[in-house]
Structures are given as C-alpha cells and as structure tokens.
Scaffold this motif. Structure first.
Motif, PDB file in Angstrom:
ATOM      1  N   ALA A 262       0.821  -1.218   0.000  1.00  0.00           N
ATOM      2  CA  ALA A 262       0.000   0.000   0.000  1.00  0.00           C
ATOM      3  C   ALA A 262       0.851   1.262   0.000  1.00  0.00           C
ATOM      4  O   ALA A 262       0.781   2.088   0.916  1.00  0.00           O
ATOM      5  N   GLY A 263       1.680   1.423  -1.024  1.00  0.00           N
ATOM      6  CA  GLY A 263       2.416   2.663  -1.206  1.00  0.00           C
ATOM      7  C   GLY A 263       3.843   2.652  -0.697  1.00  0.00           C
ATOM      8  O   GLY A 263       4.280   1.730  -0.005  1.00  0.00           O
ATOM      9  N   VAL A 264       4.571   3.715  -1.069  1.00  0.00           N
ATOM     10  CA  VAL A 264       5.974   3.874  -0.674  1.00  0.00           C
ATOM     11  C   VAL A 264       6.184   5.296  -0.162  1.00  0.00           C
ATOM     12  O   VAL A 264       5.362   6.189  -0.388  1.00  0.00           O
ATOM     13  N   MET A 265       7.307   5.497   0.519  1.00  0.00           N
ATOM     14  CA  MET A 265       7.693   6.836   0.962  1.00  0.00           C
ATOM     15  C   MET A 265       9.203   6.988   0.791  1.00  0.00           C
ATOM     16  O   MET A 265       9.938   5.999   0.706  1.00  0.00           O
ATOM     17  N   ALA A 266       9.654   8.231   0.724  1.00  0.00           N
ATOM     18  CA  ALA A 266      11.078   8.505   0.522  1.00  0.00           C
ATOM     19  C   ALA A 266      11.911   7.932   1.658  1.00  0.00           C
ATOM     20  O   ALA A 266      11.446   7.829   2.802  1.00  0.00           O
ATOM     21  N   SER A 267      13.136   7.563   1.345  1.00  0.00           N
ATOM     22  CA  SER A 267      14.036   6.998   2.347  1.00  0.00           C
ATOM     23  C   SER A 267      14.158   7.923   3.557  1.00  0.00           C
ATOM     24  O   SER A 267      14.398   9.128   3.406  1.00  0.00           O
ATOM     25  N   GLY A 281       8.436  14.754   2.603  1.00  0.00           N
ATOM     26  CA  GLY A 281       9.687  14.128   3.005  1.00  0.00           C
ATOM     27  C   GLY A 281      10.626  13.807   1.872  1.00  0.00           C
ATOM     28  O   GLY A 281      11.624  13.116   2.067  1.00  0.00           O
ATOM     29  N   ARG A 282      10.335  14.326   0.662  1.00  0.00           N
ATOM     30  CA  ARG A 282      11.196  14.063  -0.489  1.00  0.00           C
ATOM     31  C   ARG A 282      12.169  15.220  -0.708  1.00  0.00           C
ATOM     32  O   ARG A 282      11.894  16.360  -0.347  1.00  0.00           O
ATOM     33  N   LEU A 283      13.285  14.894  -1.338  1.00  0.00           N
ATOM     34  CA  LEU A 283      14.275  15.912  -1.671  1.00  0.00           C
ATOM     35  C   LEU A 283      13.681  16.873  -2.692  1.00  0.00           C
ATOM     36  O   LEU A 283      13.054  16.458  -3.665  1.00  0.00           O
ATOM     37  N   GLN A 284      13.883  18.156  -2.475  1.00  0.00           N
ATOM     38  CA  GLN A 284      13.307  19.168  -3.357  1.00  0.00           C
ATOM     39  C   GLN A 284      14.277  19.448  -4.502  1.00  0.00           C
ATOM     40  O   GLN A 284      15.377  19.946  -4.292  1.00  0.00           O
ATOM     41  N   VAL A 285      13.869  19.127  -5.731  1.00  0.00           N
ATOM     42  CA  VAL A 285      14.744  19.315  -6.885  1.00  0.00           C
ATOM     43  C   VAL A 285      14.009  20.065  -7.990  1.00  0.00           C
ATOM     44  O   VAL A 285      12.777  20.107  -8.028  1.00  0.00           O
ATOM     45  N   TRP A 302      22.482  17.093  -6.287  1.00  0.00           N
ATOM     46  CA  TRP A 302      21.535  16.618  -7.290  1.00  0.00           C
ATOM     47  C   TRP A 302      20.679  15.509  -6.676  1.00  0.00           C
ATOM     48  O   TRP A 302      21.067  14.876  -5.702  1.00  0.00           O
ATOM     49  N   GLY A 303      19.519  15.269  -7.282  1.00  0.00           N
ATOM     50  CA  GLY A 303      18.660  14.202  -6.784  1.00  0.00           C
ATOM     51  C   GLY A 303      17.789  13.639  -7.887  1.00  0.00           C
ATOM     52  O   GLY A 303      17.481  14.321  -8.874  1.00  0.00           O
ATOM     53  N   ALA A 304      17.393  12.364  -7.726  1.00  0.00           N
ATOM     54  CA  ALA A 304      16.538  11.704  -8.715  1.00  0.00           C
ATOM     55  C   ALA A 304      15.923  10.464  -8.095  1.00  0.00           C
ATOM     56  O   ALA A 304      16.320  10.016  -7.010  1.00  0.00           O
ATOM     57  N   GLY A 305      14.945   9.896  -8.780  1.00  0.00           N
ATOM     58  CA  GLY A 305      14.321   8.665  -8.327  1.00  0.00           C
ATOM     59  C   GLY A 305      13.249   8.905  -7.275  1.00  0.00           C
ATOM     60  O   GLY A 305      12.773  10.023  -7.061  1.00  0.00           O
ATOM     61  N   ASP A 306      12.875   7.832  -6.582  1.00  0.00           N
ATOM     62  CA  ASP A 306      11.767   7.877  -5.625  1.00  0.00           C
ATOM     63  C   ASP A 306      12.007   8.835  -4.463  1.00  0.00           C
ATOM     64  O   ASP A 306      11.058   9.327  -3.856  1.00  0.00           O
ATOM     65  N   VAL A 307      13.261   9.099  -4.127  1.00  0.00           N
ATOM     66  CA  VAL A 307      13.575   9.932  -2.974  1.00  0.00           C
ATOM     67  C   VAL A 307      13.379  11.420  -3.271  1.00  0.00           C
ATOM     68  O   VAL A 307      13.359  12.238  -2.356  1.00  0.00           O
ATOM     69  N   SER A 308      13.200  11.765  -4.548  1.00  0.00           N
ATOM     70  CA  SER A 308      13.135  13.169  -4.957  1.00  0.00           C
ATOM     71  C   SER A 308      11.765  13.545  -5.515  1.00  0.00           C
ATOM     72  O   SER A 308      11.099  12.729  -6.160  1.00  0.00           O
ATOM     73  N   ALA A 309      11.379  14.803  -5.271  1.00  0.00           N
ATOM     74  CA  ALA A 309      10.153  15.353  -5.853  1.00  0.00           C
ATOM     75  C   ALA A 309      10.533  16.035  -7.157  1.00  0.00           C
ATOM     76  O   ALA A 309      10.864  17.225  -7.191  1.00  0.00           O
ATOM     77  N   VAL A 310      10.506  15.266  -8.246  1.00  0.00           N
ATOM     78  CA  VAL A 310      10.915  15.771  -9.560  1.00  0.00           C
ATOM     79  C   VAL A 310       9.685  16.312 -10.288  1.00  0.00           C
ATOM     80  O   VAL A 310       8.715  15.577 -10.498  1.00  0.00           O
TER      81      VAL A 310
END
Length: 473
Positions: A262-267, A281-285, A302-310
């Motif tokens: 039921a979903g994921v969240m940033a590391s 809770g995601r990295l702001q990019v 820099w940031g990318a992937g699930d941990v970042s708010a792209v």
C-alpha cells in the motif's frame, strides 16, 4: 579531480554511475557509489519471482560487475552535511567514517509506507526487496506442504488463505502471480482442491490500478474473479494481530501470508541531512534535477528517483511531480549523468521530461494488462508486451539474456516449485545434530562421582577395563 558521491545504487543511482562512466573521460572525475546492498533490484520482476517465473538472482544486477570505473562501497550513508561537503558512511561491521565530496547525488530510493495498524509490523511482509519476494514464494509452497498433511479445518484454511493489501500495480501483479502459482501447485497435491485455496486483496479506494482506465481495471477484476482471486474495494484493514485480518466491512480473514503493497515513501535517511526537503519528506529538486532550496539552487547537489520530488513537465504526474516508479527513475538517472557531465564542462543542464507512453502489467502466465491513452488491452497479448518491455528494460545484456533464457526454460520445463526453507537460519540443520562439550558444572559432577567410586588402592570400579588384543595374549 572532483569526487562525485552517489548515495544509493538503485535504478537512478546505478544508471547515473553507469552512464557517467561513459560520459566522462578518464581523470575527469572520481565516482563513488554507496549502497547497503551490493546490487540493484529490478523491482518490476519481484512479482514474477514470487510466482516462480524468474530466478531470484536474475532479478538483481551486481554493482561491482558492471560499474567498472566506480568505487563501490557496501554501507549506509547515515548523515549528509552538505555545507561542509561531507557524508558519514556506516558499514555493517566497523566504525563509521566521513567521506568528503565535491558533488553529491542523492538517489536513496524509497521504503514501504505503512500505517500504525495493529499487527501489520509483526505479521505482514513487503515487496521492495528480493529477499521479501523469495520469502513470499517459499512460504506459499511450504504452506501447501503443511496443508497437504492436515485434515480440513480452520488451521488448514489459515495456511491456504493469502492476503494482499494495496491495489496498485505492485499489489495487483503480486496478487495475480500468487494465485497463478497456487493454481499450478494444486496438480502436485491430490489432497487439496481449488476450493481449498483462498485469495483476497484489500483496497481502500473504489478501484484498482489508477494508472489504467476504469474499463481496463474492470476487466482485470473480472479476470481475477474468474481465477478465484477476490478484490475487496472500499475496504480498509483495521487489524492484523496474530494473522487475523479485521476489515472495515466487518469481515474477518485469518492468514499466514499477508503482503503489504500500500504505497511507498522517501528513504528516511533524508532526515539526517541539511538538504531541502518538501512536505512529503522528499528531496526538493528542479526539473533539471539540481537540488533547490528557499535561496535557490544548492550548488553541487543533485537528486533523482523515488527519494526526490521531480517536477513532471508533461502535466501527467500526481500533484505535478513524477510518480515514483522504475520508468522515471531509470530515465532520470540517464539525464542526471548527462547534466553532471555538462556542468563539469561549463555547459548548461537540460530539464528532465518524459511522456508516459503507457502502462503494462503482468498478471501471471498468459494474463496481462496494457494501457496507452484510450487504448486498453488485457489477456495474452498484454502479457507478451509486459515480458517484452521488461525483458529489454532490465539493465545490462548479461541480465537480459539470463531472464529471457529463464522464461524459455520455464515455458518448456515448467516453473520450479521447490521451496528453500530456513534461509534466515541456514545453520539450523547442522546445529541440531552437532556434538557439544558438556557444561563445566556437569563435568565437575562427573569427576566427583568417579572419585567416589574408587577404592583406596586406586582400582577404579566405575567402569570396566578392556584389554587390547595384544594384552589378551
């Protein structure tokens, strides 16, 4: 020579390092990848690992084998002090240490998002790691072995009841693969019938798979129902204590296998950084994948992937951001490598933009779903499209060949149905029969008893004395 520190070796991190090795000239930069696992997990294959259609080792990609110009460190980054350009690395064994860097790339990925529902943390299992997929697969097979030796009753029903929480892509795919595996197992267990097995998926929303059209989702629901897999819509899990799932509808289901999707969240590691984080809770990019704070661009981050708010420049993302999936993470990693190389050479980075061409799901051999715009397909053709896409999408030709060969062999020979138990306690069989020295207290008592049995002359009466053949002569 500048040092590029990549935090996380999943899709985005692996592809960033892999493509940087090709983009950069030798001596142009040093690349360091830090991840607690020595491999990338290709998560779209986890449901097929559960179903026994993909060998677990083929769903992971070794970092050291393919990142030949990078330094790979198998450990965790537990703190980032970007103001000082340092990160704390904590290994599994040994003391933490600090590493300095010039450029940091945060691609730490995501973890399962759970809620404080009683029993979930103790009973459920996620679907983010290869170990979890193997455990689900082996537990299903082991439960069949146990149930086949039991008479009909509540305990056997518990062993043959399987529950998945969450009706997104991952939940529906693993649910369908579990049903497919159980159906295939039945022919090897004449003691069990199809009606003895029970499959339930719990979804809080009024529909499944929001990535596809409502019409396509209805076709998937119909297909699952025809295969004996039932979906409970508009239903919430309220408790899972002791494996007893209490639903908001008043129903109660008891199971030995509860899968949480039921979903994921940033590391959570982002909590220990001085980098800007948004409300979820995601990295702001920015769209060009550079980290951006209240005062503008954060240089060297820099940031990318699930941990970042792209930001999703196509307008199709949830809340204006790219959804956390493999499709975006892979492409962001590739763009990130190009942008870092460009900045090192004094050029301008380019924005990340990806038009979603569609969504494809595998629902067990011969069953699938595909959606592109208004076109929705279900059945064998969609299943072949799913396998074709992911067979080519997994990184490196070495892994593509292994996976496709695995599929061919499974088609000819059938899926492997042998579970491997006690993976978490591999020494149990050895320990059960291993001889051990007696505790000191027992040895002391035995010595005292022997001394009491001796006569004053020193001749022992505690045990007979046997002569060797030569002494007998």
């Amino acid at each position: 020579m500048p040092r590029i520190l990549i935090v996380g070796g999943g899709y985005a991190g692996f592809y960033t390092a892999w493509k940087l090795e090709k983009q950069l000239r030798r001596g142009e930069a040093e690349i360091v990848v830090v991840d607690p696992l020595p491999y990338l997990t290709y998560q779209p294959f986890l449901p097929e690992v559960v179903g026994g259609n993909v060998e677990p080792r083929h769903a992971i990609v070794s970092q050291r084998r393919h990142l030949k110009r990078s330094t790979v460190i198998t450990a965790r980054v537990t703190q980032i002090n970007h103001a000082a350009r340092t990160a704390t690395i904590t290994p599994e064994v040994g003391d933490p240490w600090d590493i300095t860097y010039d450029i940091i790339v945060v691609t730490a990925g995501s973890v399962s998002r759970t809620f404080p529902i009683p029993g979930v943390a103790d009973e459920a299992i996620g679907l983010k790691a290869i170990e979890e997929a193997v455990e689900i697969r082996d537990r299903i097979m082991t439960n069949f072995d146990k149930a086949a030796t039991m008479p009909p009753g509540p305990e056997r029903d518990r062993l043959l009841t399987f529950i998945v929480v969450g009706g997104g892509f991952a939940g529906i795919e693993v649910f369908a693969e579990m049903r497919s595996l159980a159906s295939a197992l039945l022919k090897f267990y004449p003691q069990l019938t199809f009606e003895d097995t029970h499959f339930h998926l719990i979804e809080a929303m009024g529909r499944i798979m929001p990535e596809v059209s409502l019409q396509t989702s209805h076709k998937v629901l119909k297909n699952l129902a025809e295969r004996g897999a039932y979906v409970h819509l508009d239903t919430q899990l309220q408790s899972a204590v002791g494996g007893v799932c209490q639903l908001s509808t008043g129903e109660s289901l008891e199971s030995d296998v509860i899968v949480w999707t039921a979903g994921v969240m940033a590391s959570p590691m982002l909590k220990n950084t001085d980098l800007p984080v948004e409300q979820r809770g995601r990295l702001q990019v920015r769209a060009d994948l550079r980290v951006e704070g209240p005062d503008g661009i954060v240089e060297g981050a820099w940031g990318a992937g699930d941990v970042s708010a792209v930001p999703d420049l196509t307008g199709g993302g949830v809340g204006g951001f790219c959804v956390p999936n493999a499709q975006h993470a892979v492409r962001q990693g590739k763009q990130l490598a190009k942008n870092i190389a460009a900045v090192l050479r004094g050029e301008q980075p380019q924005d990340y933009r990806h038009e979603n061409l569609g969504a494809v799901a595998g629902l067990g051999p011969g069953h699938g779903a595909f959606q592109s715009g208004k076109i929705g397909i279900t059945g064998p053709i969609a299943w072949l499209m799913h396998r074709g896409y992911h067979g080519l999408a997994i990184p490196t030709w070495e892994r593509k060949i292994r996976v496709i060969a695995n599929w061919v062999l499974s088609f000819v020979l059938g899926r492997d149905i042998a579970p491997i138990e006690n993976l978490d306690q591999p020494r149990e069989f050895f320990e059960r029969f291993a001889s051990r020295p007696k505790p000191a207290a027992q040895e002391s008592a035995a010595a005292t008893d022997t001394k009491k049995d001796k006569l004053p002359g020193g001749e022992g009466l505690s045990a007979p004395v046997y002569a060797s053949p030569s002494q007998g002569k």
